[in-house]
Motif scaffolding. Structure first.
Motif, PDB file in Angstrom:
ATOM      1  N   GLY A   1       3.392   3.038 -11.324  1.00  0.00           N
ATOM      2  CA  GLY A   1       3.192   4.155 -10.410  1.00  0.00           C
ATOM      3  C   GLY A   1       2.129   3.929  -9.350  1.00  0.00           C
ATOM      4  N   LEU A   2       1.657   2.679  -9.204  1.00  0.00           N
ATOM      5  CA  LEU A   2       0.605   2.365  -8.240  1.00  0.00           C
ATOM      6  C   LEU A   2       1.202   1.899  -6.909  1.00  0.00           C
ATOM      7  N   PRO A   3       0.389   1.833  -5.848  1.00  0.00           N
ATOM      8  CA  PRO A   3       0.906   1.413  -4.535  1.00  0.00           C
ATOM      9  C   PRO A   3       1.485   0.004  -4.552  1.00  0.00           C
ATOM     10  N   ARG A   4       2.324  -0.280  -3.572  1.00  0.00           N
ATOM     11  CA  ARG A   4       2.964  -1.586  -3.454  1.00  0.00           C
ATOM     12  C   ARG A   4       1.934  -2.688  -3.224  1.00  0.00           C
ATOM     13  N   THR A   5       2.229  -3.863  -3.763  1.00  0.00           N
ATOM     14  CA  THR A   5       1.330  -5.012  -3.600  1.00  0.00           C
ATOM     15  C   THR A   5       1.837  -6.000  -2.558  1.00  0.00           C
ATOM     16  N   THR A   6       3.076  -5.829  -2.070  1.00  0.00           N
ATOM     17  CA  THR A   6       3.645  -6.732  -1.076  1.00  0.00           C
ATOM     18  C   THR A   6       4.401  -5.925  -0.022  1.00  0.00           C
ATOM     19  N   ASP A   7       4.799  -6.616   1.031  1.00  0.00           N
ATOM     20  CA  ASP A   7       5.738  -6.064   2.002  1.00  0.00           C
ATOM     21  C   ASP A   7       7.143  -6.512   1.624  1.00  0.00           C
TER      22      ASP A   7
ATOM     23  N   GLY B   1       0.790  -1.224   0.000  1.00  0.00           N
ATOM     24  CA  GLY B   1       0.000   0.000   0.000  1.00  0.00           C
ATOM     25  C   GLY B   1       0.822   1.273   0.000  1.00  0.00           C
ATOM     26  N   ASP B   2       2.133   1.162   0.297  1.00  0.00           N
ATOM     27  CA  ASP B   2       2.987   2.352   0.265  1.00  0.00           C
ATOM     28  C   ASP B   2       3.018   2.933  -1.147  1.00  0.00           C
ATOM     29  N   GLU B   3       3.117   4.261  -1.218  1.00  0.00           N
ATOM     30  CA  GLU B   3       3.088   4.932  -2.519  1.00  0.00           C
ATOM     31  C   GLU B   3       4.425   5.552  -2.902  1.00  0.00           C
ATOM     32  N   ASP B   4       5.473   5.311  -2.118  1.00  0.00           N
ATOM     33  CA  ASP B   4       6.804   5.819  -2.445  1.00  0.00           C
ATOM     34  C   ASP B   4       7.381   4.965  -3.576  1.00  0.00           C
ATOM     35  N   VAL B   5       7.441   5.523  -4.778  1.00  0.00           N
ATOM     36  CA  VAL B   5       7.744   4.732  -5.969  1.00  0.00           C
ATOM     37  C   VAL B   5       9.242   4.726  -6.264  1.00  0.00           C
ATOM     38  N   PHE B   6       9.832   3.558  -6.184  1.00  0.00           N
ATOM     39  CA  PHE B   6      11.226   3.358  -6.580  1.00  0.00           C
ATOM     40  C   PHE B   6      11.423   1.863  -6.824  1.00  0.00           C
ATOM     41  N   MET B   7      12.494   1.521  -7.480  1.00  0.00           N
ATOM     42  CA  MET B   7      12.910   0.127  -7.588  1.00  0.00           C
ATOM     43  C   MET B   7      14.311   0.031  -7.005  1.00  0.00           C
TER      44      MET B   7
ATOM     45  N   ALA C   1       5.804  -1.377  -9.288  1.00  0.00           N
ATOM     46  CA  ALA C   1       5.371  -0.038  -8.883  1.00  0.00           C
ATOM     47  C   ALA C   1       6.122   1.040  -9.653  1.00  0.00           C
ATOM     48  N   LEU C   2       7.375   0.767  -9.985  1.00  0.00           N
ATOM     49  CA  LEU C   2       8.152   1.734 -10.756  1.00  0.00           C
ATOM     50  C   LEU C   2       7.519   1.959 -12.126  1.00  0.00           C
ATOM     51  N   MET C   3       6.998   0.870 -12.717  1.00  0.00           N
ATOM     52  CA  MET C   3       6.453   0.961 -14.058  1.00  0.00           C
ATOM     53  C   MET C   3       5.043   1.554 -14.079  1.00  0.00           C
TER      54      MET C   3
END
Length: 249
Positions: free
Chosen positions: A111-117, A66-72, A107-109
């Motif tokens: 831009g949506l929230p994370r799907t895992t921890d 659910g985090d929205e901080d986008v990076f790889m 998420a990098l591609m």
């Protein structure tokens, strides 16, 4: 940062000699990774130079679902645990990201929230590439999309296989398939057998297969009794891979 002198880890080669692993070693390896190999050399170099390096202790959170901080990122040392928590509070281990592999690319591609921890499984150093640095490079080099699509398809297959392990098969089949997968990823042939040193305890295997440590322990003992495997601590030796394959189907 002097990449040549920054030693991340040390390892013993086949002759028992200790050798260092530096950031530059990992950079050299990453240029052949499916995610980067189709970028021109100067673009890869620019991405790596813009990256940020962060270190984490075992158990530290990299990000939550659910985090929205986008990076790889790329794992430079240590490894990550990718997991989810069920509604009843149980943790399900989806996979491990080892040194030299990338994570967070979905998420990098999109831009949506994370799907895992994502958590550091051990002391870990990451190379972080930000969305605002990567997307312009990708838009300028559409041919690199082929490598990325290939990698994302591979990840999708692994996730589907994990769902199959968790939801569709009984425990003997799930465990047999999982041990064979571990053998492919971590196995080393020694004295005619395949030795798995994935550094996973039975609780972690239970999380991967959505069951309890006790159930894994019981089924492991069944496999030992049948002469399929042997165990020594967290080390698992496949004595009869064909027998496991027969169970796996």
């Amino acid at each position: 940062m002097n990449m040549d002198k920054n030693i991340l880890e040390k390892y013993a080669d086949q002759n028992g000699h200790t050798k260092p692993i530096t950031i530059q070693n990992l950079m050299d390896r990453l240029q052949y990774h499916d995610f980067f190999r189709l970028f021109p050399a100067h673009v890869r170099s620019d991405l790596f130079n813009r990256a940020v390096y962060k270190s984490y202790k075992a158990g530290d959170v990299i990000y939550h679902r659910g985090d929205e901080d986008v990076f790889m990122g790329a794992v430079m040392s240590g490894r990550l645990r990718m997991s989810m928590t069920t509604t009843d509070g149980r943790g399900v281990l989806l996979g491990l990201v080892e040194r030299g592999e990338v994570f967070g690319e979905t998420a990098l591609m999109d831009g949506l929230p994370r799907t895992t921890d994502a958590h550091a499984d051990t002391e870990t150093t990451l190379m972080i590439i930000k969305h605002e640095d990567f997307i312009p490079a990708l838009m300028a080099n559409p041919e690199a999309m082929f490598g990325i699509i290939k990698m994302l398809c591979h990840r999708l297959r692994l996730h589907i296989d994990t769902i199959d392990l968790i939801a569709l098969q009984n425990l003997p089949i799930r465990l047999a398939r999982y041990l064979l997968r571990l053998a492919g990823d971590y196995g080393v042939e020694e004295e005619g057998h395949i030795v798995i040193r994935a550094h996973l305890n039975q609780s972690a295997i239970g999380q991967q297969l959505a069951t309890s440590r006790e159930s894994i322990n019981k089924q492991m003992k069944v496999f030992v009794t049948r002469g399929l495997i042997s165990m020594k601590g967290e080390e698992i030796t496949l004595l009869d891979p064909d027998g496991l394959q027969h169970i796996a189907g």
